[in-house]
Write an enzyme that holds these catalytic residues in place. Sequence first.
Site, PDB file in Angstrom:
ATOM      1  CG  HIS A 232      15.680  18.873  18.468  1.00 56.13           C
ATOM      2  ND1 HIS A 232      15.081  17.747  17.974  1.00 56.13           N
ATOM      3  CD2 HIS A 232      16.222  19.502  17.398  1.00 56.13           C
ATOM      4  CE1 HIS A 232      15.248  17.675  16.671  1.00 56.13           C
ATOM      5  NE2 HIS A 232      15.947  18.732  16.290  1.00 56.13           N
TER       6      HIS A 232
ATOM      7  CD  GLU B 270      18.592  20.396  13.990  1.00 55.95           C
ATOM      8  OE1 GLU B 270      19.278  19.962  13.058  1.00 55.95           O
ATOM      9  OE2 GLU B 270      17.836  19.695  14.672  1.00 55.95           O
TER      10      GLU B 270
END
Length: 289
Positions: free
Chosen positions: A265, A280
């Site tokens: 991300h 993540e």
Amino acid sequence: MRSTEIIVAEGNEGPYGVAVGSDGEVWTTLVHAGAVARVSRDGVVSRFPIDADGSRPSVIVAGPDGAMWFTRNGDDRIGRVGADGAVSSFEVGAGSAPYGLCVGADGALWFTLMNVDRIGRVTVDGEVSSFELGSSGGFPAMIAADEDGLWFALNQGNAVGRMSLDGAVVLHPLPTEGAGPVGVSAGGGVVWFTELQAGQVGRIDTDGKIVEYPLPDRSCKPHAVAATNDGGCWVTLWGSGSAVRLDAQGAVVEEILLGEGSEPHGLAVGADGEVWVALEIGVLAHIHA
């Protein structure tokens, strides 16, 4: 280039945003854990809990006051971790869902309010204000600053917007329908943005001219982008578990594989050219220059 990994979280705590502080330490938000983590220059990890259920810390930046600032998407606040480790926050509007965050040329923190189609501003002293975008359901995502204004991605409005520091807004519709822009970054004399749904990276100049660059894998879901001093950029590819570097002409010149299911991300490029990616799965990837 090569990459190494630093474990900063467990289970599904979800490192999301990442930023390099003025002292070279690296910070990340743990979106599902309700905490912020810091990695010292020698690799020691420290955690700063928010102590608020559902706060969802998201995007984080180094503030002009030496503190780290971050959006709390789940409870409508802007958070701050001071140099002394003290955690504080400022309310920015019930149901507003702050997400993107940057430091403006005026020394204030600017942020997107996804649910209410507004751009917010908070001073280092905690004075909060906001500006309408003139859109409905546009879902403003990331935001970036240049020397005299702001750029932001309208994820559902399929546009990139420009806002002056006094709140005047111009929206630039994207050539590709349903592109789903998310990330945006200004630097090296250009502004780059990602098109999550179209598998493209775009570039826009100050006159609003847009050029789109299709990526080799159109299902790679480009998410965050960080402009580089050479006029190119780095991009995280959420769908394909990698990060790529584009040159100033939009060509992919390097790909770093981060692992299947890693879900990259947030992205940050330090002053030393080192690249950091929040995965993540619980780690920060360090791409060495």
